[in-house]
Scaffold this motif. Structure first.
Motif, PDB file in Angstrom:
ATOM      1  N   ALA A  91       0.837  -1.204   0.000  1.00  0.00           N
ATOM      2  CA  ALA A  91       0.000   0.000   0.000  1.00  0.00           C
ATOM      3  C   ALA A  91       0.869   1.250   0.000  1.00  0.00           C
ATOM      4  CB  ALA A  91      -0.905  -0.016   1.228  1.00  0.00           C
ATOM      5  N   ALA A  92       1.990   1.191   0.762  1.00  0.00           N
ATOM      6  CA  ALA A  92       2.874   2.355   0.856  1.00  0.00           C
ATOM      7  C   ALA A  92       3.430   2.739  -0.512  1.00  0.00           C
ATOM      8  CB  ALA A  92       4.011   2.058   1.823  1.00  0.00           C
ATOM      9  N   GLN A  93       3.733   1.732  -1.339  1.00  0.00           N
ATOM     10  CA  GLN A  93       4.362   2.015  -2.642  1.00  0.00           C
ATOM     11  C   GLN A  93       3.364   2.080  -3.798  1.00  0.00           C
ATOM     12  OE1 GLN A  93       7.903  -0.313  -3.577  1.00  0.00           O
ATOM     13  NE2 GLN A  93       8.200  -0.684  -1.399  1.00  0.00           N
ATOM     14  N   ASP A  94       2.260   1.349  -3.671  1.00  0.00           N
ATOM     15  CA  ASP A  94       1.337   1.250  -4.809  1.00  0.00           C
ATOM     16  C   ASP A  94       0.321   2.395  -4.867  1.00  0.00           C
ATOM     17  OD1 ASP A  94       2.677  -1.111  -5.030  1.00  0.00           O
ATOM     18  OD2 ASP A  94       0.963  -2.428  -4.679  1.00  0.00           O
ATOM     19  N   TRP A 125       3.247   8.764   0.275  1.00  0.00           N
ATOM     20  CA  TRP A 125       3.527   7.772  -0.773  1.00  0.00           C
ATOM     21  C   TRP A 125       5.035   7.557  -0.879  1.00  0.00           C
ATOM     22  CZ3 TRP A 125       5.053   9.073  -6.252  1.00  0.00           C
ATOM     23  CH2 TRP A 125       5.296   7.901  -6.991  1.00  0.00           C
ATOM     24  N   MET A 126       5.432   6.310  -0.947  1.00  0.00           N
ATOM     25  CA  MET A 126       6.838   6.002  -1.088  1.00  0.00           C
ATOM     26  C   MET A 126       7.154   5.682  -2.534  1.00  0.00           C
ATOM     27  SD  MET A 126       9.304   3.788   1.247  1.00  0.00           S
ATOM     28  CE  MET A 126       9.041   2.164   0.616  1.00  0.00           C
ATOM     29  N   GLU A 127       7.977   6.548  -3.107  1.00  0.00           N
ATOM     30  CA  GLU A 127       8.346   6.364  -4.505  1.00  0.00           C
ATOM     31  C   GLU A 127       9.672   5.606  -4.575  1.00  0.00           C
ATOM     32  OE1 GLU A 127       8.852  10.007  -6.650  1.00  0.00           O
ATOM     33  OE2 GLU A 127       9.387   8.964  -8.505  1.00  0.00           O
ATOM     34  N   ILE A 128       9.635   4.508  -5.330  1.00  0.00           N
ATOM     35  CA  ILE A 128      10.866   3.742  -5.525  1.00  0.00           C
ATOM     36  C   ILE A 128      11.224   3.823  -7.004  1.00  0.00           C
ATOM     37  CG2 ILE A 128      11.920   1.433  -5.416  1.00  0.00           C
ATOM     38  CD1 ILE A 128      11.286   2.281  -2.660  1.00  0.00           C
ATOM     39  N   ASP A 129      12.457   4.246  -7.263  1.00  0.00           N
ATOM     40  CA  ASP A 129      12.871   4.390  -8.646  1.00  0.00           C
ATOM     41  C   ASP A 129      14.022   3.429  -8.918  1.00  0.00           C
ATOM     42  OD1 ASP A 129      12.772   5.356 -11.130  1.00  0.00           O
ATOM     43  OD2 ASP A 129      13.446   7.385 -10.653  1.00  0.00           O
ATOM     44  N   LEU A 171       4.419  -2.679  -6.899  1.00  0.00           N
ATOM     45  CA  LEU A 171       4.229  -2.228  -8.282  1.00  0.00           C
ATOM     46  C   LEU A 171       5.261  -1.184  -8.680  1.00  0.00           C
ATOM     47  CD1 LEU A 171       0.365  -1.689  -8.164  1.00  0.00           C
ATOM     48  CD2 LEU A 171       1.521  -3.337  -9.646  1.00  0.00           C
ATOM     49  N   TYR A 172       5.622  -1.208  -9.944  1.00  0.00           N
ATOM     50  CA  TYR A 172       6.428  -0.105 -10.472  1.00  0.00           C
ATOM     51  C   TYR A 172       5.525   1.128 -10.474  1.00  0.00           C
ATOM     52  CZ  TYR A 172       9.312   2.661 -13.608  1.00  0.00           C
ATOM     53  OH  TYR A 172      10.068   3.674 -14.149  1.00  0.00           O
TER      54      TYR A 172
END
Lengths: 307, 483
Positions: free
Chosen positions: A52-55, A178-182, A287-288
């Motif tokens: 949930a944090a990333q999606d 929101w946690m954005e992962i790149d 999820l990306y």
């Protein structure tokens, strides 16, 4: 004595100034959680674990659900270890929620891990492992800078706050939670990340975890509590089919449990397991960000239709 | 509430002000407050064992007075034995009961005899090894008429539970601490400033060096099976540095906090890594334990075995070090560790060189080649046995050694370098250089106050304080708390 106190005080002042300056520059790159404890109390929350944090991206959901109002979501999800459903997370949510909220919207992301416990542990909330983690220790969740969190729960040397301050990090926690992962999304990297994740879940978690009646009860309690402040929506977010298979093994009747809970509490349930799974994953269960946008859009549209 | 925690920081500040500002006029009130502080400190860990600490102190207190009053030698001995039985009995019960039961059961099962002895779910009371040794030495010293018993129970209870050294030593003798508790204490700027300096240095050793290098050590010892031998050698070196920085850091802090309260307690370390043989090493490492063992175990045993010449000294040393090993914990690894250190002494005893090596002159910037060779050799011996100390079992230790003696010894060490491990290694080098340069002093940075001008001095203090704040590793327990 006076001389000693005077010298100690003079010596301490610059040190304290440096300490405060370092704490002051702590931001969304400091760690994956800090910023969530620095914002004011919120009225609309996204809850759950790291999926949930990333999606779920509030920036995408807000305009669809709240249209032209000033309302907005705040993502208050953490991780499988820190925010499974239980008293510690529940208490933290109570602290984060504006008590005056009457018509809030709450998205609760559920998955088998969020209502599971270790097999060798008693199904007793007093024994839950998150009781020793920051989610239980952080009593002040709306403080900026959040010194108690940085002192008690920040697990890295403080030099990293300075180092990451202006760093072009692959992880950024946004102001809305929101946690954005790149990360690199070339097929080889994705496959490697997914294989590692699958291996980790198969070896370390699947044999060790099982359903927890206490956590399930705590989820029900959370839903009931939030219903006093608005509407609750349950979501099972998409993960890679291989990961769904592992979840089916750890809790084969998970969906039945959630469906019956949703019916009992009269809350809608959106299950992405039953839907077309065309998304891109960074590691199998997150999820990306482009797919996260898509899923956030779908969730928002579903909520808007149900409102 | 460990020294490097916020809870202790707040506790000590409040305690310090009340101790000096409210109770400074009366030593009696100051001692009552000190005792209260000691018991609060202990109860913070686990209040359930407070009664054990108080009960043990009460019994030792009365036995001490009674032994001193008793003229009849036989009765005196019985009273002493009762005291020793109480102290050693508690230690054996809490620390070694399960170990002995398991060991006996396993030993008899080898003979096809099944013993049905039950192990118990016991929690080891914190600091029991330290406060028991204090109580035992108190009774032995009274029995040997080396000290008079104190008739002030607050003083005695405070001696046993003196919080700066309660949980991990140093193991202070009554003859050092009790006279200080009995007399009025006045605040002394120089003593307090020196105490602060010690705390700063001790904290640097613990949180910057030990806690950061611990990350590399844990990584190597946890994954030794898949690492090249060169990494395992490095793991042993790292753990030797970690253990030293951790324990000596704690001891420096204990001394510093004691100084802030107007006390001087025993020194526990004296640059052990610059020792040129194993005898020198033990004269410089955990000095309060070595001193205790020398006085109450080795010397009496040497007397008993005096007719056997060098063989007698070897026997006394071996028994002494087996007990030193066992003191650390109820595991065969500790006994093995003690045995190895006993063995290390044998060449020195046979050559008659046990106390013949002079210390390196403190004015020398660098050691001679011979001195350097001896330092490296002694460190290598220590690092080799530190593996036994660190591994959780005999099997794991043997496997670790087996992996070391492989072809991969001639390869680049492999382990994950991150911010913490790099910081740990760099600061370990800083620690060793500073200790070398400061080895003639009570502690490495003691001379800073006299050797440098104020701006340089304060720059050094600020550098240490900032290193502590910025590079402190994840808050970890002191290793010796488990003993």
């Amino acid at each position: 004595m006076k001389k000693f106190l005077l010298h100690t005080t003079i010596f301490s002042i610059p040190i304290l100034a440096v300490v405060l300056a370092v704490f002051y520059i702590a931001n969304g790159k400091t760690d994956a959680y800090y910023l969530r404890f620095t914002t004011p109390q919120q009225q609309n929350l996204i809850l759950g674990t790291s999926g949930a944090a990333q999606d779920l991206q509030p920036e995408i959901i807000n305009p669809i659900v709240f249209k032209n109002t000033q309302q907005h979501f705040f993502n208050y999800s953490f991780s499988f270890f820190d925010s499974p459903f239980g008293p510690a997370y529940f208490e933290s949510i109570k602290r984060k929620l504006d008590p005056a909220t009457k018509d809030g919207i709450f998205i609760i992301a559920v998955n088998p891990w969020s209502i599971a416990k270790k097999k060798n542990e008693l199904d007793n909330p007093e024994n839950f492992s998150e009781n020793k983690r920051f989610i239980a220790k952080t009593k002040l969740v709306n403080l900026n800078p959040n010194i108690p969190y940085l002192v008690q729960s920040y697990s890295e040397p403080y030099i990293n706050i300075i180092r990451k301050w202006k760093d072009s990090s692959d992880m950024v926690l946004h102001e809305d939670g929101w946690m954005e992962i790149d990360v690199s999304m070339d097929s080889a990297s994705v496959l490697k990340h997914r294989n590692n994740k699958v291996k980790e879940y198969l070896q370390d978690y699947l044999p060790v975890y099982e359903f927890s009646g206490e956590r399930y009860g705590s989820l029900r309690e959370l839903i009931t509590f939030l219903q006093n402040h608005g509407k609750v929506y349950l979501v099972r977010l998409p993960i890679h089919p291989v990961m769904f298979e592992i979840e089916d093994k750890v809790m084969p009747d998970f969906d039945d449990k959630i469906i019956s809970l949703a019916a009992a509490c009269k809350v809608p349930y959106l299950n992405f397991k039953k839907m077309d799974n065309h998304y891109q994953y960074v590691d199998g269960n997150h999820l990306y960000k482009a797919s996260g946008k898509e899923v956030s859009d779908s969730v928002a549209t579903w909520i808007a239709a149900k409102k | 509430m460990i020294f490097n925690s916020v809870a202790f920081f707040l506790f000590f500040i409040a305690f310090f002000f009340i101790y000096w500002l409210v109770f400074k006029q009366s030593v009696k009130l100051q001692n009552i407050f000190l005792l209260t502080g000691c018991y609060v400190f202990y109860a913070w860990w686990d209040w359930r064992f407070l009664a054990l600490l108080a009960g043990s102190s009460l019994l030792t207190y009365y036995l001490g007075i009674t032994i001193a009053k008793t003229q009849n030698e036989k009765k005196r001995s019985w009273l002493l034995y009762a005291g020793l039985l109480q102290g050693i009995g508690l230690l054996v019960f809490f620390k070694y009961y399960n170990f002995f039961v398991t060991s006996f059961t396993e030993a008899f099962s080898l003979l096809n005899i099944k013993l049905h002895l039950q192990t118990l779910q016991l929690i080891l009371p914190l600091g029991i090894s330290f406060y028991t040794f204090r109580s035992i030495s108190y009774l032995l010293d009274i029995n040997n008429e080396e000290i008079e018993p104190t008739t002030n129970w607050v003083v005695f209870f405070s001696y046993v539970a003196f919080f700066p050294s309660l949980i991990s030593g140093p193991i202070d003798r009554a003859r050092l601490l009790i006279p200080q508790l009995e007399k009025k204490r006045a605040f002394n700027y120089n003593q307090a400033a020196d105490g602060m300096r010690r705390i700063l240095w001790g904290m640097f050793k613990k949180v910057v060096v030990a806690d950061n290098i611990a990350i590399a050590t844990d990584q190597i010892f946890d994954g030794y099976a898949s690492m090249p031998a060169s990494s395992l050698v490095l793991g042993a070196i790292f753990y030797a540095i970690q253990l030293y920085a951790d324990f000596s850091g704690y001891s420096e802090m204990a001394m510093g906090f004691a100084q802030l309260l107007g006390f001087k307690i025993s020194k526990n370390f004296n640059y052990p890594f610059f020792a040129q043989n194993i005898a020198q090493f033990w004269q410089r490492w955990h000095i309060s334990l070595t001193g205790w063992m020398t006085e109450y175990v080795f010397t009496p045993l040497s007397f008993i075995f005096r007719r056997s010449g060098k063989k007698g000294v070897i026997a006394a040393i071996m028994i002494n070090f087996l007990i030193v090993g066992l003191w650390h914990g109820s595991n065969w690894t500790f006994i093995w560790f003690g045995f190895m250190h006993g063995l290390y002494f044998i060449p020195l005893i046979l050559n008659g060189t046990i106390n013949k090596t002079p210390d390196i002159a403190t004015v020398k910037l660098l050691p001679s080649f011979t001195e350097f060779r001896k330092i490296v050799a002694t460190f290598a011996l220590v690092a080799a046995t530190i593996i036994i100390f660190r591994c959780g079992s005999v099997t794991q230790t043997l496997q670790y050694y087996r992996h070391i003696f492989s072809a991969s010894i001639i390869s680049m060490p492999v382990f994950t370098l991150n911010m913490s491990t790099i910081a740990g290694i760099i600061f370990a080098v800083v620690l060793i250089i500073t200790e070398w340069l400061g080895r003639g002093q009570d502690y490495a940075i003691a001379g800073v106050s006299t050797r440098f001008s104020k701006p340089v001095r304060w720059t050094i203090y600020y550098a240490l304080a900032l290193a502590i704040f910025l590079f402190a590793g994840k808050e970890q327990q002191f290793i010796y708390l488990q003993f």
